[in-house]
Design an enzyme around this catalytic site. Structure first.
Site, PDB file in Angstrom:
ATOM      1  N   HIS A 254     -41.274 -25.074  35.691  1.00 42.26           N
ATOM      2  CA  HIS A 254     -41.312 -23.667  36.101  1.00 42.26           C
ATOM      3  C   HIS A 254     -40.103 -23.409  37.007  1.00 42.26           C
ATOM      4  O   HIS A 254     -39.833 -24.202  37.905  1.00 42.26           O
ATOM      5  CB  HIS A 254     -42.621 -23.395  36.849  1.00 42.26           C
ATOM      6  CG  HIS A 254     -42.895 -21.948  37.088  1.00 42.26           C
ATOM      7  ND1 HIS A 254     -42.152 -21.184  37.953  1.00 42.26           N
ATOM      8  CD2 HIS A 254     -43.829 -21.111  36.572  1.00 42.26           C
ATOM      9  CE1 HIS A 254     -42.623 -19.939  37.952  1.00 42.26           C
ATOM     10  NE2 HIS A 254     -43.645 -19.878  37.123  1.00 42.26           N
TER      11      HIS A 254
ATOM     12  N   GLY B 159     -62.498 -26.961  34.618  1.00 43.38           N
ATOM     13  CA  GLY B 159     -61.565 -25.846  34.782  1.00 43.38           C
ATOM     14  C   GLY B 159     -61.911 -24.756  33.777  1.00 43.38           C
ATOM     15  O   GLY B 159     -63.023 -24.705  33.247  1.00 43.38           O
TER      16      GLY B 159
ATOM     17  N   HIS C 100     -44.433 -28.368  35.698  1.00 46.75           N
ATOM     18  CA  HIS C 100     -45.504 -27.378  35.719  1.00 46.75           C
ATOM     19  C   HIS C 100     -46.558 -27.558  34.638  1.00 46.75           C
ATOM     20  O   HIS C 100     -47.740 -27.435  34.904  1.00 46.75           O
ATOM     21  CB  HIS C 100     -44.867 -25.994  35.586  1.00 46.75           C
ATOM     22  CG  HIS C 100     -45.824 -24.852  35.749  1.00 46.75           C
ATOM     23  ND1 HIS C 100     -46.598 -24.700  36.877  1.00 46.75           N
ATOM     24  CD2 HIS C 100     -46.122 -23.808  34.944  1.00 46.75           C
ATOM     25  CE1 HIS C 100     -47.343 -23.601  36.755  1.00 46.75           C
ATOM     26  NE2 HIS C 100     -47.084 -23.051  35.579  1.00 46.75           N
TER      27      HIS C 100
ATOM     28  N   PHE D   2     -43.921 -10.029  32.115  1.00 44.90           N
ATOM     29  CA  PHE D   2     -43.861 -11.467  32.353  1.00 44.90           C
ATOM     30  C   PHE D   2     -42.795 -12.069  31.448  1.00 44.90           C
ATOM     31  O   PHE D   2     -42.431 -11.479  30.434  1.00 44.90           O
ATOM     32  CB  PHE D   2     -45.230 -12.093  32.057  1.00 44.90           C
ATOM     33  CG  PHE D   2     -45.778 -12.876  33.211  1.00 44.90           C
ATOM     34  CD1 PHE D   2     -46.371 -12.239  34.281  1.00 44.90           C
ATOM     35  CD2 PHE D   2     -45.684 -14.269  33.242  1.00 44.90           C
ATOM     36  CE1 PHE D   2     -46.868 -12.955  35.357  1.00 44.90           C
ATOM     37  CE2 PHE D   2     -46.177 -15.001  34.312  1.00 44.90           C
ATOM     38  CZ  PHE D   2     -46.781 -14.348  35.376  1.00 44.90           C
TER      39      PHE D   2
ATOM     40  N   ARG E 178     -39.240 -19.579  30.588  1.00 45.87           N
ATOM     41  CA  ARG E 178     -39.087 -20.526  31.689  1.00 45.87           C
ATOM     42  C   ARG E 178     -38.072 -21.629  31.412  1.00 45.87           C
ATOM     43  O   ARG E 178     -37.338 -22.034  32.307  1.00 45.87           O
ATOM     44  CB  ARG E 178     -40.449 -21.145  32.004  1.00 45.87           C
ATOM     45  CG  ARG E 178     -41.379 -20.137  32.619  1.00 45.87           C
ATOM     46  CD  ARG E 178     -42.775 -20.666  32.795  1.00 45.87           C
ATOM     47  NE  ARG E 178     -43.609 -19.649  33.432  1.00 45.87           N
ATOM     48  CZ  ARG E 178     -44.914 -19.753  33.587  1.00 45.87           C
ATOM     49  NH1 ARG E 178     -45.545 -20.834  33.157  1.00 45.87           N
ATOM     50  NH2 ARG E 178     -45.596 -18.794  34.171  1.00 45.87           N
TER      51      ARG E 178
ATOM     52  N   LEU F  30     -53.501 -19.423  30.393  1.00 41.22           N
ATOM     53  CA  LEU F  30     -54.834 -18.869  30.638  1.00 41.22           C
ATOM     54  C   LEU F  30     -55.432 -18.353  29.327  1.00 41.22           C
ATOM     55  O   LEU F  30     -56.634 -18.493  29.090  1.00 41.22           O
ATOM     56  CB  LEU F  30     -54.771 -17.764  31.690  1.00 41.22           C
ATOM     57  CG  LEU F  30     -54.407 -18.243  33.114  1.00 41.22           C
ATOM     58  CD1 LEU F  30     -54.292 -17.075  34.083  1.00 41.22           C
ATOM     59  CD2 LEU F  30     -55.425 -19.248  33.625  1.00 41.22           C
TER      60      LEU F  30
ATOM     61  N   GLU G  31     -44.199 -16.222  38.349  1.00 41.95           N
ATOM     62  CA  GLU G  31     -43.286 -15.383  37.581  1.00 41.95           C
ATOM     63  C   GLU G  31     -43.644 -13.903  37.777  1.00 41.95           C
ATOM     64  O   GLU G  31     -42.817 -13.026  37.535  1.00 41.95           O
ATOM     65  CB  GLU G  31     -43.470 -15.767  36.114  1.00 41.95           C
ATOM     66  CG  GLU G  31     -42.360 -15.449  35.197  1.00 41.95           C
ATOM     67  CD  GLU G  31     -42.570 -16.202  33.887  1.00 41.95           C
ATOM     68  OE1 GLU G  31     -42.531 -17.443  33.900  1.00 41.95           O
ATOM     69  OE2 GLU G  31     -42.784 -15.545  32.867  1.00 41.95           O
TER      70      GLU G  31
END
Lengths: 232, 574
Positions: B237, B13, B347, B115, B281, B395, B250
């Protein structure tokens, strides 16, 4: 609802020929086909083999031939398939086990088109600028998840497995039409060969097969035009 | 099979690929992944990556750092959070230089949007900080990193499942993995091993996580005596698609979507008057559960509505095309005209394998590193997310700490030789396989997994209390016993995916153990860990990280202090 799944089976350690397995699953009409396949694997026959991961159409693992059309098992609902569903591996790839196929030649073709940004100039300290219109130019082909549905729906590919195939062309398009990229000539030369872009006969199967809604045939057409007129 | 590499990365990933790019120039590197590279779950991230570029309004990494710390309910290590937010900026530019197709502002710069929990001037109002590519930012990141790996000729072992880590003489000496195509065990002898195996959300019934997210790297490390940090903090989430748990970014609320109860009320006004629907969250998920508990779920059921009807088709099609498609596909609902049924979905694991800010795995309360072993991404715990991660920061985490661990491992492998391997390096992995293949048991793995997922959801989910957690601990003991009698129908060598699922299940039972033990011990509410019987945060006793060690009697807990540099803990209000 009760759904009957007819699944093309082949175990290289046990079978000399592929065979059809039939399974009945009690399911909700809004379940994904993947849910039904998992149900078979988990509660009826643990040997049933297929790839899957994200289960909502973004990772590209579970492309297969479903009622005669390519789709992702996690992106079709049982209510849209009816009570009898036929499931087979993607056409044109070597079957390894049940619905699991050999993807190495497919990824080799992807690598062949140099699917990475090619630039000669050094980048600025911050971002390179790109207008929303320039960004929009190649938006469609950035969506590709390399599931293989388009390439294995293509009669030109079935007839000639050496054909580079729609997925690789889509990924070449994504860079050829990116205003930041300087590798268009290299990629166009690769696609201008006997097994390149001219094998496409605009049959549009790839457009129907693409689970991401990419207009694959249009992208291929744009690459052909770029080759004919060398104008991007 | 024996393989010798300078370094081995497990997981392909974002964290694994980022590390691979920084390691591959320094020596022979192998990336092993149980999936194909572009199948990893980084690709499912939607809304964006947080970085204080300030493209649309004033912004500073210090503000981002403050938001991260406050969002973490002050449990994040502040030295690590500072690195996260400073280096976020250059890693976003790196991605752009590698060709990532970010959405753009009218003047051609990287577009940014608001966000949850991201603010200007230390909490005054929402700020546009999330750099995005429509609502498929993770897809673009994963593709871009894989493209660069192709360019740099990174060597992949696709569809190899990690079974064991080799630790010899106090150093990591490699890893053992099962080749799915052949069923053979491969011993990877390496100077450095980097675990980047992702999260473990599949221990819950309703989750946004891929079927592959079973915490393999965490479980393998735990069984080798490495502790797991802060496992009791698991993020739900707020907006998963009803029943399915598929994520609705979101970013939707960043673009103006509103959560409503059965009276059509914008209930977040009562819970977070300043940030409203863009509160962090953990708070939004609790608010949704409270609304449902108090009878204000839609039609008396266990969901609320995410209202996007006022955003207009253009915003939906241009900025949120994928989630719009998910809603149409899976619910048959048109989000431009109808509200969408949502509820919280498991999540993200804030906890994981403890590391320092260079990705080195640390094994005790004194942060002593285990030389040669690294971890990055969701499987790791640096800790930058503390008790609750902010949206977009996962991320940032995979990129910043993927890069830092890759760089550190590159130096390490140049300066060190291969440690000796144990005499029979694949002994433990082979014993595990032999035991599973020869049980002749009668228990279906799916039944055990169903029970695990259902019970974890009910007893160790958004709200917890001692009684439920104790019952869960007993249930896990029962599941462990049943697992000893697990049945395997596929006895073949090639692509035995049933065997892989059974191995994954065994790991998840261990991980659930650590989560429940940590949650039961922690008698306070902080971030995502919310105890009905201890509703207050208790800094005097619990401003510390949990470390869970495996013992024959179950997880043994130790604790280590939180690093506080710039921001003293305060009450958390939005």
């Amino acid at each position: 609802m009760n759904v009957t799944l007819k699944i093309r089976r082949f175990n290289p350690e046990r079978d000399r020929e592929p065979w059809w397995g039939t399974y009945t699953v009690e399911a909700e009409s809004t379940d994904r086909l993947l849910d039904a396949l998992n149900h078979v694997k988990w509660y009826q026959d643990g040997t049933l083999t297929f790839r899957r991961s994200c289960a909502h159409g973004v990772c590209g693992s579970d492309a297969m031939l479903i009622n005669g059309s390519n789709a992702l098992a996690c992106k079709v609902l049982l209510k849209d398939l009816g009570q009898h569903v036929t499931v087979e591996p993607l056409r044109g790839f070597r079957v390894i086990k049940d619905l699991l196929v050999d993807l190495e030649p497919f990824f080799a073709k992807y690598r062949q088109v140099k699917p990475y940004l090619i630039t000669a100039s050094a980048p600025p300290a911050n971002e390179r600028l790109q207008s929303p219109a320039e960004r929009e130019r190649y938006d469609d082909t950035t969506k590709c998840i390399l599931c293989g549905a388009c390439t294995t729906a293509c009669p030109s590919f079935w007839a000639n497995p050496a054909y580079i195939g729609p997925a690789a062309i889509v990924n070449a398009h994504r860079f050829i039409f990116d205003s930041r990229d300087e590798g268009a000539e290299e990629r166009l030369s690769i696609l201008n060969t006997a097994d390149g872009v001219w094998r496409c006969r605009t049959i549009f199967n790839c457009v129907e097969a693409c689970p991401r809604g990419i207009n694959v045939t249009r992208a291929i057409g744009e690459v052909k035009q770029a080759l004919l007129y060398r104008k991007l | 099979m024996y393989q010798k590499y300078d370094a081995v990365i497990v997981g392909a990933g974002g964290a694994g690929l980022m590390a691979a790019l920084h390691l591959s120039s320094a020596g022979r590197v192998a990336v092993i992944s149980k999936l194909y590279p572009v199948r990893s779950h980084t690709g499912a991230a939607q809304g964006g990556i947080g970085a204080a570029l300030g493209n649309l309004e004033e912004d500073h990494w210090e503000w981002h750092m403050f938001d991260t710390i406050k969002g973490s309910d002050y449990l994040a290590d502040q030295d690590a959070a500072e690195i996260l937010c400073r280096e976020a900026i250059e890693t976003v530019y790196d991605l752009e230089h590698w060709g990532l197709p970010f959405s753009r502002t009218p003047d051609g710069r990287i577009a940014q949007r608001p966000f949850g929990g991201h603010t200007r001037e230390y909490g005054k109002a929402a700020v546009r900080r999330s750099c995005y590519a429509a609502d498929r930012t993770g897809h673009m990141i994963l593709q871009t990193l894989y493209q660069q790996c192709i360019k740099h000729d990174v060597h992949f072992f696709n569809e190899f499942h990690l079974l064991d880590l080799l630790v010899e003489g106090g150093r990591c000496a490699g890893a053992v993995a099962l080749c799915l195509a052949t069923g053979e065990l491969h011993t990877f002898h390496a100077k450095a091993v980097l675990l980047a195996t992702g999260g473990c959300g599949r221990m819950f019934r309703v989750t946004s996580n891929a079927l592959a997210l079973t915490g393999d790297g965490m479980a393998v490390a735990y069984r080798r005596g490495i502790p797991l940090e802060d496992m009791e903090f698991f993020q739900f989430h707020p907006t998963g698609i009803y029943k399915l748990g598929i994520l609705l970014s979101e970013g939707a609320r960043g673009e103006g979507a509103i959560l409503r109860n059965n009276q059509g009320e914008r209930f977040m006004q009562r819970y977070a008057p300043t940030l409203l629907d863009l509160a962090p969250r953990d708070m939004v998920s609790r608010a949704i559960y409270r609304e449902i508990q108090e009878g204000r779920g839609i039609g008396g059921k266990n969901y609320v509505h995410l209202d996007m009807t006022h955003l207009g088709r253009e915003v939906l099609d241009q900025k949120l095309p994928d989630i719009t498609d998910f809603v149409r596909t899976y619910l048959g609902i048109e989000p431009a005209t109808q509200p969408v049924p949502v509820h919280p979905t498991a999540h993200y694991a804030m906890g994981g394998i403890p590391t320092d800010v260079d990705g080195r795995v640390v094994v005790d309360e004194h942060n002593t590193p285990l030389p040669g072993l690294y971890a990055a991404g969701e499987c790791a715990c640096v800790s930058v997310h503390g008790a609750n991660r902010l949206g977009t920061n996962s991320l940032v985490d995979i990129l910043v700490f993927g890069r830092r661990s890759g760089r550190h491992a590159a130096t390490f492998m140049k300066q060190n030789d291969w440690p000796p391997l144990p005499p029979r390096p694949d002994e433990r992995a082979a014993a595990l396989l032999a035991q599973l293949m020869n049980t002749g048991g009668s228990e279906r793995a799916a039944d055990i997994r169903d029970t695990l997922q259902n019970e974890m959801m009910d007893k160790a989910g958004v709200f917890r209390e001692a009684k439920g957690l104790q019952a869960m601990r007993e249930k896990l003991q029962e599941l462990r016993e049943r697992y000893q009698r697990v049945k395997l129908e596929d006895r073949g060598a090639q692509y035995n995916t049933e065997l892989v699922e059974v191995i994954e299940l065994g790991g998840m039972i261990d991980l659930a153990d650590t989560l429940v033990a940590g949650a039961l011990a922690r008698q306070e509410s902080r971030g995502a860990h919310s105890r009905e019987d201890f509703p207050q945060r208790d800094d005097a006793h619990w401003l510390k990280h949990t470390l869970a060690y495996q013992t024959p009697r179950g997880p043994e807990l130790r604790y280590k202090p939180v690093k506080i540099t710039k921001f003293e803990p305060k009450e958390r209000k939005y």
